[in-house]
Every structure is written in C-alpha cells, then in structure tokens.
Design an enzyme around this catalytic site. Sequence first.
Site, PDB file in Angstrom:
ATOM      1  N   GLU A  92       0.801  -1.205   0.000  1.00 31.11           N
ATOM      2  CA  GLU A  92       0.000   0.000   0.000  1.00 31.11           C
ATOM      3  C   GLU A  92       0.848   1.275   0.000  1.00 31.11           C
ATOM      4  O   GLU A  92       0.536   2.215  -0.718  1.00 31.11           O
ATOM      5  CB  GLU A  92      -0.909  -0.006   1.229  1.00 31.11           C
ATOM      6  CG  GLU A  92      -1.601   1.321   1.439  1.00 31.11           C
ATOM      7  CD  GLU A  92      -3.044   1.126   1.755  1.00 31.11           C
ATOM      8  OE1 GLU A  92      -3.309   0.376   2.698  1.00 31.11           O
ATOM      9  OE2 GLU A  92      -3.884   1.712   1.055  1.00 31.11           O
ATOM     10  N   ASP A  93       1.899   1.288   0.784  1.00 28.95           N
ATOM     11  CA  ASP A  93       2.637   2.536   1.002  1.00 28.95           C
ATOM     12  C   ASP A  93       3.943   2.670   0.224  1.00 28.95           C
ATOM     13  O   ASP A  93       4.565   3.729   0.242  1.00 28.95           O
ATOM     14  CB  ASP A  93       2.963   2.700   2.502  1.00 28.95           C
ATOM     15  CG  ASP A  93       1.697   2.788   3.337  1.00 28.95           C
ATOM     16  OD1 ASP A  93       0.633   3.082   2.754  1.00 28.95           O
ATOM     17  OD2 ASP A  93       1.772   2.573   4.559  1.00 28.95           O
TER      18      ASP A  93
END
Length: 739
Positions: A92-93
């Site tokens: 996600e990051d």
Amino acid sequence: MKELVIDLEAEKTEILKRYRALLRASKSTLQKGDKRMIRKAFDMALESHKDMRRKSGEPYIYHPIAVAQIAAEEIGLGTTSIVCALLHDVVEDTDVTLDDIEQEFGKKVAKIIDGLTKISGVFDTNSSLQAENFRKMLLTLADDVRVILIKLADRLHNMRTMEFMPRDKQLKISSETIYLYAPLAHRLGLYAIKSEMEDLSMKYMERETYQFIKNKLNEKKTEREKFIRDFIEPVKKVLSAQGLEADLFGRPKSIHSIWNKMKKKSVPFEEVYDLFAIRVILDSTPENEKADCWKAYSIVTDLYRPNPDRLRDWISSPKANGYESLHTTVMGPRGQWVEVQIRTKRMNEIAEKGFAAHWKYKESSTDSGLDQWVQKVRDMLKNPDSNALEFLDDFKMNLFSDEIFIFTPKGALIQLPLNATALDFAFEIHTDVGASCIGAKVNHKLVPLSYKLQNGDQVEVITSSKQVPKEDWLSFVVTAKAKAKIKSALKEEKRKIAEDGKEILERKLKSLKITYNSENIHKISYFFKLPSTQDLFFNVAKGLIDMKDLKEYQLSEKVVENKPQDKIDNEQLQGLLRNIKAKDSDILLIGEDMQKIDYKLAACCNPIPGDDVFGFITVSDGIKIHRTNCPNATKLMANYGYRVVKARWTNQQELAFLTGLRITGIDDVGLINRLTTVISHDFKVNMRSITVDSDNGIFEGSIMVYVNDTEHLDNLIKRLKTVNGITSVARFDAIDKAS
Ligand code: MN
C-alpha cells in the site's frame, strides 16, 4: 515548528532491539527455516519503509514490528502471519508490488497481504462506501481468517500509539474501533484485545470519565491488592495440599466495563462491587481438566460461601466463541461478593488468544461454535443479493447473534439466546421464579412477560404466589428450558383438572342413568369431537360440557338408536315441527312448505337477515337457525342430515340481530371514541358489548352490535374501515366456545 533531532545510529540499534524481541516472542512456533523467512520479511519492510516516519516522528518500521509482535505474542499466530504482519503496509505505502511479494514469499503470503491491502481505508466518509469497503474486508475472511487477525493487531497498535494524531482522527479511529473492531475481536474470542480496544476508544471518546474511573481505581489500588492477597492465600494453601498446581491472581475489570456497569445500573463508582475477578489457572492434563476445575470449585466454595444463582459452567458447554471457564461468585471475607473464574492453562489461553489458540488445541473438537460461525459468515458473504449496508447490519447482528448478556439486579450475568424474553430470563433464574412470574422490571421500567430483552439489560423479576403457567406463554418464550417447564406445568395442571372432571362426569352420568364405562366415555368423547377422554374430563371440569350438553348427547344416542341415519323419518320430523309454536311477527320461513314457525338463532354463528341459513332441529331446544357457512354447519349436516330443514328470510325489516365485529388498528387516544361515535351516532346502531385488547400499540377489539340485515352490516363495516387508525374490520364467524 518543532525541530526533530534524529540520532540515526541510536535508531538502528533500537530497531534491531525490537526485531530481536519479536523473534523471542515467536520462538515457540518457529520451525526450521522460519527464522530466515522472518528475517527476509523484516529486511524487505525495513528497506521499503526506510524514509518513512510515523506521526510521532519515530521510524515507520516500529509499527510493522509491533504489529507482528502483537500477532505472535498476544494472538499466538505463527510464522506466516508474522511475515505478513511485517509486510502489511508495504504494498500500500511503497513501490513493492504483490508480484514481488509472491516471488519472494509465495502465494499464501501474497494472498494475505492482498487481503490486508484491500481492507486498508475500510472506513471512509461516505457511509455506503464505508459499508462496501467493510464488506470487502470481511470477504477476506472467506479466504483466510488470519487477515482479520492481523488487521486487529494493526488496529490495536494504532490505537495504542494515537496520542500524536489530530483530535478528529482520534475520534474517527476510536469510533470505528468501538463500532466494529472490538465486537469482531470479541466474537473471535480475543477478550484481552477487545477490552483494551474498548478502554482505548473510551480514553479518546470519553476522556473525562475515563480519567475519573482510572484515578478512582488507582486510589483504591493498595487496599484492593491487600484484599486480593487475603482472599487468595487460604485457597492457594488448600489447593496445593490437595495436589493441584495453580496460579492465582486478581485481575481488575476494564475501565470500559466498569463504566458500562455504572451506566446500566445508574450507580456511582463506589457501588460497582465487582471491580476485579479472581482467577484460578490450573495446571492440568487434558483428561483431568474438568474434574480438576470442579475440585478447585469445591475448595473455593468450602472456604467462601457461593451464591448458587451465579454458578456459570462454560466447561460443559463452552460459549460460541470457544470460551471455557467455571465462574462462581462467593462471599468474600469482608462481606463483599467476589467473582472467581476457574479454568486450566489451556482454557485460559483460549480465553485470551481466542481463535488462534483454539486452532492449536482443536484436533478433538472439529465442530466448535466458532468454526460454525466462520462458516456462517462465509455463507453470508457468498450471498450476492444483499446490498452493502444491509449486509453490514446483518453482520453486526451476527457478531452477537447467538447470545445476549443480561444482568440480574445484583449484577450477575445471565447468558440467553437472542430474542429471549423477560419470562425466559425468569425461568433461567429458577423454574419456580418463571412459573410465578407476573412481570419484570427492565432497567427499572415495568415490562410485560413477553418483553424482548436487549443485550446488557438489567432485569428484576416480579412474582406472585397466585400466578400459574399459561398456555399463551408458549407463544413467546424462546429458551428450551422455559418451553419444557411451561409445557410440563400445563400438562400437570390439565391432568389435575381432568381428574376432578372424571368424578364430576361420573356423577352426571349416574343422574342421567348412563352407565359409566369405557365404551360410553369414548362415545361421548367422539360426540363432542374431543381427541381423548382426558380432554373430555377436562372440558367437563371446566364446565365447557355441562348437563345440557350431556342430555343432548343422550338424545342423539336415542335418535340414532331408534332411527337409522340414512332414512329421514318424515313423520317424526312433522311431529317435531307441529310441536313448535308458530310465531306471530315472523321473518323466517322454515321447512318444505316454508311455514312460519318458532326458531332460535344459533349462538355459534349469529345469523342475520340476508345470510344464507338452514334450520336444525334440536330435540330439546326447538329449531335453531345456522348460517350455511357456520363452522358447525358441515358437522351438523354430515352427521344429522335428517334433522336439517330449509329456511330463508322474508323481507321483514326493522328487527335487530346481534352480530360481532372484530376490529384491529393502531391504538391511540380517542380511537375507541371515534369507533363508538360511528356505530351509535352515525349509524344509530346499538352495541351490546365491547371488549378491547391493546398490546404494544396494537389495538384489537370485539364489538357486538345489533343490525337489521347483511346490507346494513356491510355498510357499517365499510364506514368503520374509513375511521382513522383502523386497519381491519371483519364480522366474526363464531363466538369462541369458551365465551
Ligand atoms: Mn498498519
């Protein structure tokens, strides 16, 4: 602006220190090659999060390490989960892709990370979007429960480190947690995590109350600890004297649960007596577990007097989420009730770590409540029809669906199935309490027996020595216990009444010169269409069958004896007809030649002019007029066809006939007034009686009115239907036999 001074070397040392702590926590589950796998995941996480920092200014990597630590230590998850927890934020990051993960760690890990990635940002501003996201989150449950468990670890760590978040974020995250994550943790049996989540949410959402209770607990800490020591000491001695190894300690209840109790019982902090529970954790072998727990129970209750109503045996029947324990409440040395929880180490691990521990010990019990629940959720998720919001509601319901918890006035907890009523609760307390229950107070408010209890209600049962179990109770109780007890009480009651009825019938038959024998008793039962002789005795005792009815039976027997049924004896019929006195102002024509003769209107169907009718010759009571759709008509015509005579109405008006109307509606002030105005004022119709039953705002009434004929009645019904609040108006076909 605050300047951040960072000592990179010190940070590096700290990161490694935390990583080693994680390895220690996962030691028990590590197998060959696992350590290398975890190291690889750690390296990947460290590398991809390297320039990121949390709101607190700390290196971001602290977070995945902490989540992995919670997963290993507090939930008891294994290597795959630890790897996934370490990597849970990378896709996600950072630039790392799912494919990268799959290549490095395999399909399983990639799939779990995928699940975790999909459910990040589950809660958004838009509520239906939020629901849809939540559904997605639960979909992962269908693949692997570990996704939810890691998500819970993630959420717990975020809650623990929320001080640096802006206030609005704190509130948002706290409310999500209390709304969803805490119930989810509870359902998965993670009591410790659930309690901590609740406390942390409260810390942000109800800051003052939280602090107040926390301070109060601290004030009394020394006193409480001394009390616990004094309580435990003698128990410990006897336990070891009897060869039972055990850990004993007193555990304070969570701030959130104390606060809940204060709210529910509306009492000040000082009056919440059970601020802690004593735990006895036994070191036992699988085959001795149950016996050892009861042995410990016996020792505790030898030393302290137990409250017999508060014994909870979740060992014989564990809770749906797998919880096993023996709970009792005893009178402590200073006249204070103390809850004692007795369980083995294994049971304790399940109580604290829930699902994962459950898996570990599962071999023997494949069909536990928890597995069934997971299966249920999976099935629900497969249903493509439900829209997201509905689904969320269903699911929320499902989190607690199989049990609600109810408090007694003294604060003891009673577990009941969903939809349980006040009466179920009464029977749960004691059979005699249930049998004599006339009502209850729920949260100090008076409610009927059929009141559906809500999770957390506090219930006080009101009894009366005059009360006896009623038939209609069976229509609303839900617990098997209450049902069985009511049924057996009713049966016993009926049996007693029938016994009296038998004697009464014997006397009555004697005076009618009918021999009391089994053949006649069966004949009489058959005549009154009763399924058993016990029903006959019962009806006699209740006066539902009296001397007049028995005479009718006797006469029917004579008629049958004298005249075979298939042959109409015209002579006898004419004789009967001749005996009936003609009436002067007549409106009914009876017989083949439509004579005007005397008649009575049958009470079972109350015919009025306009109805299709027939006459029935009763020997003792002349001719009775029934409606052809009278519930008794088929029976009469089938069995006594030779006693049926034709009848029809003349055009006579101005005579009043009694008929009944059943009216339902929404009860409100003035409804009865509006009804009676229409009947007696607008229609100038006389009423004989009105009975009204109002239950939970639903109005049900029976009105007996005098009308001229069916047309008159139809018009009245039409008009009544237009009255505000009325939902239905119907003529009723027959008066209940009992009335
Ligand atoms: Mn995270």
